[in-house]
Motif scaffolding. Structure first.
Motif, PDB file in Angstrom:
ATOM      1  N   CYS A   1     -22.258 -59.770 142.595  1.00  0.00           N
ATOM      2  CA  CYS A   1     -22.307 -60.262 141.151  1.00  0.00           C
ATOM      3  C   CYS A   1     -21.743 -61.381 140.861  1.00  0.00           C
ATOM      4  CB  CYS A   1     -21.929 -59.291 140.234  1.00  0.00           C
ATOM      5  SG  CYS A   1     -21.824 -59.394 138.546  1.00  0.00           S
ATOM      6  N   GLY A   2     -20.622 -61.666 141.391  1.00  0.00           N
ATOM      7  CA  GLY A   2     -19.713 -62.858 141.446  1.00  0.00           C
ATOM      8  C   GLY A   2     -20.431 -63.946 142.160  1.00  0.00           C
ATOM      9  N   THR A   3     -21.365 -63.746 143.265  1.00  0.00           N
ATOM     10  CA  THR A   3     -21.913 -64.843 143.841  1.00  0.00           C
ATOM     11  C   THR A   3     -23.022 -65.245 142.940  1.00  0.00           C
ATOM     12  OG1 THR A   3     -21.337 -64.008 145.706  1.00  0.00           O
ATOM     13  CG2 THR A   3     -23.150 -65.526 145.922  1.00  0.00           C
ATOM     14  N   MET A   4     -23.966 -64.337 142.268  1.00  0.00           N
ATOM     15  CA  MET A   4     -24.972 -64.767 141.704  1.00  0.00           C
ATOM     16  C   MET A   4     -24.495 -65.494 140.067  1.00  0.00           C
ATOM     17  SD  MET A   4     -27.652 -63.984 143.181  1.00  0.00           S
ATOM     18  CE  MET A   4     -26.738 -63.953 144.829  1.00  0.00           C
ATOM     19  N   LEU A   5     -23.454 -64.806 139.574  1.00  0.00           N
ATOM     20  CA  LEU A   5     -22.864 -65.537 138.443  1.00  0.00           C
ATOM     21  C   LEU A   5     -22.465 -67.083 138.592  1.00  0.00           C
ATOM     22  CD1 LEU A   5     -22.141 -64.970 135.567  1.00  0.00           C
ATOM     23  CD2 LEU A   5     -19.923 -64.346 136.208  1.00  0.00           C
ATOM     24  N   VAL A   6     -21.773 -67.280 139.658  1.00  0.00           N
ATOM     25  CA  VAL A   6     -21.618 -68.744 140.047  1.00  0.00           C
ATOM     26  C   VAL A   6     -22.787 -69.427 140.329  1.00  0.00           C
ATOM     27  CG1 VAL A   6     -19.969 -70.118 141.434  1.00  0.00           C
ATOM     28  CG2 VAL A   6     -19.185 -68.036 140.810  1.00  0.00           C
ATOM     29  N   THR A   7     -23.554 -68.913 141.064  1.00  0.00           N
ATOM     30  CA  THR A   7     -24.767 -69.729 141.651  1.00  0.00           C
ATOM     31  C   THR A   7     -25.772 -69.868 140.526  1.00  0.00           C
ATOM     32  OG1 THR A   7     -24.654 -68.576 143.687  1.00  0.00           O
ATOM     33  CG2 THR A   7     -26.908 -69.636 143.011  1.00  0.00           C
ATOM     34  N   GLY A   8     -25.862 -68.849 139.392  1.00  0.00           N
ATOM     35  CA  GLY A   8     -26.874 -69.064 138.434  1.00  0.00           C
ATOM     36  C   GLY A   8     -26.054 -69.991 137.382  1.00  0.00           C
ATOM     37  N   GLY A   9     -24.835 -70.299 137.115  1.00  0.00           N
ATOM     38  CA  GLY A   9     -24.274 -71.124 136.270  1.00  0.00           C
ATOM     39  C   GLY A   9     -24.388 -72.466 136.945  1.00  0.00           C
ATOM     40  N   ALA A  10     -24.263 -72.692 138.120  1.00  0.00           N
ATOM     41  CA  ALA A  10     -24.352 -73.776 138.967  1.00  0.00           C
ATOM     42  C   ALA A  10     -25.886 -74.349 138.622  1.00  0.00           C
ATOM     43  CB  ALA A  10     -24.285 -73.865 140.400  1.00  0.00           C
ATOM     44  N   ILE A  11     -26.797 -73.779 138.714  1.00  0.00           N
ATOM     45  CA  ILE A  11     -28.179 -73.992 138.730  1.00  0.00           C
ATOM     46  C   ILE A  11     -28.455 -74.493 137.243  1.00  0.00           C
ATOM     47  CG2 ILE A  11     -30.508 -73.191 138.967  1.00  0.00           C
ATOM     48  CD1 ILE A  11     -29.459 -74.197 141.231  1.00  0.00           C
ATOM     49  N   LEU A  12     -27.983 -73.890 136.306  1.00  0.00           N
ATOM     50  CA  LEU A  12     -28.290 -73.949 134.759  1.00  0.00           C
ATOM     51  C   LEU A  12     -27.599 -75.548 134.559  1.00  0.00           C
ATOM     52  CD1 LEU A  12     -27.527 -70.744 133.111  1.00  0.00           C
ATOM     53  CD2 LEU A  12     -29.629 -71.891 133.486  1.00  0.00           C
TER      54      LEU A  12
ATOM     55  N   ALA B   1     -26.863 -77.854 137.127  1.00  0.00           N
ATOM     56  CA  ALA B   1     -27.510 -78.898 137.986  1.00  0.00           C
ATOM     57  C   ALA B   1     -28.863 -79.063 137.532  1.00  0.00           C
ATOM     58  CB  ALA B   1     -27.041 -78.844 139.306  1.00  0.00           C
ATOM     59  N   GLY B   2     -29.602 -78.136 137.318  1.00  0.00           N
ATOM     60  CA  GLY B   2     -31.297 -78.295 137.255  1.00  0.00           C
ATOM     61  C   GLY B   2     -31.737 -79.394 136.515  1.00  0.00           C
ATOM     62  N   PRO B   3     -31.230 -79.117 135.029  1.00  0.00           N
ATOM     63  CA  PRO B   3     -31.714 -79.877 134.099  1.00  0.00           C
ATOM     64  C   PRO B   3     -31.438 -81.406 134.231  1.00  0.00           C
ATOM     65  CG  PRO B   3     -31.152 -77.945 133.062  1.00  0.00           C
ATOM     66  CD  PRO B   3     -30.619 -77.956 134.379  1.00  0.00           C
ATOM     67  N   ILE B   4     -29.887 -81.706 134.506  1.00  0.00           N
ATOM     68  CA  ILE B   4     -29.185 -83.048 134.784  1.00  0.00           C
ATOM     69  C   ILE B   4     -29.989 -83.675 136.103  1.00  0.00           C
ATOM     70  CG2 ILE B   4     -27.178 -84.049 135.320  1.00  0.00           C
ATOM     71  CD1 ILE B   4     -25.745 -81.853 133.955  1.00  0.00           C
TER      72      ILE B   4
ATOM     73  N   THR C   1      -8.037 -79.849 137.064  1.00  0.00           N
ATOM     74  CA  THR C   1      -8.804 -80.488 135.613  1.00  0.00           C
ATOM     75  C   THR C   1      -9.712 -79.594 134.925  1.00  0.00           C
ATOM     76  OG1 THR C   1      -8.468 -82.659 136.957  1.00  0.00           O
ATOM     77  CG2 THR C   1     -10.051 -82.606 134.995  1.00  0.00           C
ATOM     78  N   VAL C   2     -10.732 -78.944 135.580  1.00  0.00           N
ATOM     79  CA  VAL C   2     -11.880 -78.234 134.973  1.00  0.00           C
ATOM     80  C   VAL C   2     -11.383 -77.034 134.288  1.00  0.00           C
ATOM     81  CG1 VAL C   2     -13.784 -77.163 135.058  1.00  0.00           C
ATOM     82  CG2 VAL C   2     -13.510 -79.283 136.477  1.00  0.00           C
ATOM     83  N   SER C   3     -10.531 -76.306 135.120  1.00  0.00           N
ATOM     84  CA  SER C   3     -10.084 -74.899 134.579  1.00  0.00           C
ATOM     85  C   SER C   3      -9.165 -75.038 133.057  1.00  0.00           C
ATOM     86  CB  SER C   3      -9.264 -74.256 135.522  1.00  0.00           C
ATOM     87  OG  SER C   3     -10.054 -73.839 136.657  1.00  0.00           O
TER      88      SER C   3
ATOM     89  N   LEU D   1     -16.746 -69.758 135.322  1.00  0.00           N
ATOM     90  CA  LEU D   1     -17.455 -70.905 134.702  1.00  0.00           C
ATOM     91  C   LEU D   1     -16.796 -72.356 135.189  1.00  0.00           C
ATOM     92  CD1 LEU D   1     -19.042 -72.285 132.452  1.00  0.00           C
ATOM     93  CD2 LEU D   1     -17.180 -72.085 130.966  1.00  0.00           C
ATOM     94  N   SER D   2     -15.546 -72.264 135.593  1.00  0.00           N
ATOM     95  CA  SER D   2     -14.947 -73.338 136.224  1.00  0.00           C
ATOM     96  C   SER D   2     -15.730 -73.683 137.605  1.00  0.00           C
ATOM     97  CB  SER D   2     -13.477 -73.469 136.688  1.00  0.00           C
ATOM     98  OG  SER D   2     -12.931 -73.308 135.223  1.00  0.00           O
ATOM     99  N   ALA D   3     -15.752 -72.591 138.346  1.00  0.00           N
ATOM    100  CA  ALA D   3     -16.584 -72.609 139.530  1.00  0.00           C
ATOM    101  C   ALA D   3     -17.734 -73.007 139.440  1.00  0.00           C
ATOM    102  CB  ALA D   3     -16.489 -71.239 140.391  1.00  0.00           C
ATOM    103  N   SER D   4     -18.646 -72.521 138.555  1.00  0.00           N
ATOM    104  CA  SER D   4     -20.223 -73.055 138.260  1.00  0.00           C
ATOM    105  C   SER D   4     -20.162 -74.465 138.059  1.00  0.00           C
ATOM    106  CB  SER D   4     -20.507 -72.110 137.245  1.00  0.00           C
ATOM    107  OG  SER D   4     -20.455 -70.775 137.275  1.00  0.00           O
ATOM    108  N   ILE D   5     -19.308 -74.944 137.484  1.00  0.00           N
ATOM    109  CA  ILE D   5     -19.483 -76.536 137.032  1.00  0.00           C
ATOM    110  C   ILE D   5     -19.183 -77.317 138.145  1.00  0.00           C
ATOM    111  CG2 ILE D   5     -18.045 -78.277 135.652  1.00  0.00           C
ATOM    112  CD1 ILE D   5     -17.555 -76.353 133.504  1.00  0.00           C
ATOM    113  N   VAL D   6     -18.230 -77.062 139.072  1.00  0.00           N
ATOM    114  CA  VAL D   6     -17.846 -77.935 140.293  1.00  0.00           C
ATOM    115  C   VAL D   6     -18.937 -77.638 141.459  1.00  0.00           C
ATOM    116  CG1 VAL D   6     -15.456 -77.880 139.900  1.00  0.00           C
ATOM    117  CG2 VAL D   6     -16.434 -76.143 141.288  1.00  0.00           C
ATOM    118  N   VAL D   7     -19.458 -76.444 141.342  1.00  0.00           N
ATOM    119  CA  VAL D   7     -20.686 -76.289 142.262  1.00  0.00           C
ATOM    120  C   VAL D   7     -21.976 -76.709 141.763  1.00  0.00           C
ATOM    121  CG1 VAL D   7     -22.152 -74.272 143.546  1.00  0.00           C
ATOM    122  CG2 VAL D   7     -19.690 -74.126 143.191  1.00  0.00           C
ATOM    123  N   GLY D   8     -22.169 -76.728 140.645  1.00  0.00           N
ATOM    124  CA  GLY D   8     -23.382 -77.710 139.927  1.00  0.00           C
ATOM    125  C   GLY D   8     -23.292 -79.153 140.153  1.00  0.00           C
TER     126      GLY D   8
END
Length: 316
Positions: free
Chosen positions: A93-104, A106-109, A151-153, A169-176
């Motif tokens: 769940c943690g892996t998918m949560l971070v990955t999903g946030g990162a794609i949301l 990085a994908g549009p940008i 910085t992000v957190s 959320l912080s992990a998703s932003i940097v991975v994105g």
């Protein structure tokens, strides 16, 4: 029977090609290169087989003591505590949560940047942005993790009221932002490879720049764009250091991005530090988690190949 070209004298029997030292050397070089390439391919295959064999052998020892059903369906992951629980769902769940946030993120940008560079940006702007993105891709992941914590957190805490400085959320932003250059580069290359004839035909029919981009270029390059996104997802799932520093180390079964979570790769890093005795069941958990991660990535690649095949058949 044939005739010699200079004398006109007929000859009989099979004709033999004249072998020069230069041609013999070329054939020898080709054979050497062919064998080197074959060796590289064999080494790649054997390496993959060796990794899978190690994962399977150690994981089978782990599943000899822990039920597969408990491992796949359990909601608690505390193998290093007493009593231990071996439910891998919090890590997944943690892996998918971070990955999903990162794609949301990085994908549009990434897609928007790729469309701008391919269709709208002047050559001077493209020559500036592309190297900057390459520099962004070359930054070590541990640097992203440090930036996330320092910085992000704090910004996430002030904006969303997160209780912990370590959160998904912080992990998703940097991975994105880590996977952003991959999406931009691959998508931009695919968009630029669309034949100019398609654009010219659309302009001849009175289409605007936006119509050509959204209704001609992007659909024609859609399979490549999907491939770029899927590669970025695989990259995000396998990310280690950034999520280890930014997301925390709390195996938490939650969908709240403001809470601390632990990914599968972060747990492998935690146990691999050397504090866990080799050969113990706690030590073998890293192989079971690694096998799970391998199966997820392989399934994602299979799905990606199927999607790409269907999309190519649709547009051919």
């Amino acid at each position: 029977m044939s005739v010699l070209p200079t004398t006109g004298v007929p000859t009989t029997g099979p004709q033999r090609s004249i072998t020069t030292p230069h041609s013999a050397g070329n054939r020898l070089g080709e054979r050497i290169i062919r064998r080197l390439l074959r060796t590289c391919a064999i080494v790649s295959v054997l390496t993959t087989i060796g990794i899978v064999a190690v994962l399977l052998s150690e994981s089978l020892k782990f599943f000899g003591e822990v039920s597969v059903f408990e491992f796949l369906t359990g909601a608690q992951w505390t193998p290093l505590f007493s009593p231990p629980h071996f439910g891998v769902l919090p890590l997944v769940c943690g892996t998918m949560l971070v990955t999903g946030g990162a794609i949301l993120i990085a994908g549009p940008i990434g897609l928007g940047t790729a469309i701008y560079l391919s269709e709208y940006a002047p050559p001077v702007v493209r020559e500036i942005i592309k190297p900057v993105l390459e520099v962004l891709a070359g930054i070590p992941s541990v640097v992203y993790g440090v930036v996330a914590v320092t910085t992000v957190s704090p910004i996430v805490q002030r904006l969303f009221g997160s209780e912990s400085i370590f959160n998904a959320l912080s992990a998703s932003i940097v991975v994105g932002f880590m996977i952003l250059p991959m999406i931009v580069s691959l998508s931009e290359d695919v968009l630029r490879s669309v034949p100019r004839d398609l654009r010219s035909a659309a302009y001849a029919l009175g289409a605007t720049k936006l119509d050509v981009t959204t209704r001609v270029v992007v659909p024609a390059a859609l399979s490549g764009i999907v491939a770029a996104v899927l590669l970025a997802i695989s990259r995000a799932i396998g990310e280690t250091m950034a999520v280890t520093l930014a997301a925390g180390a709390t195996p938490n079964l939650t969908l709240n991005p403001l809470e601390s979570v632990q990914t599968m790769t972060a747990y492998i890093v935690q146990v691999s530090k050397g504090d866990t005795p080799t050969g113990s069941i706690e030590y073998r958990t890293i192989f079971a988690v690694g096998l799970t991660l391998f199966c997820i990535t392989m399934s994602l690649n299979i799905i990606a190949q199927w999607v790409l095949k269907r999309m190519r058949e649709q547009y051919e």
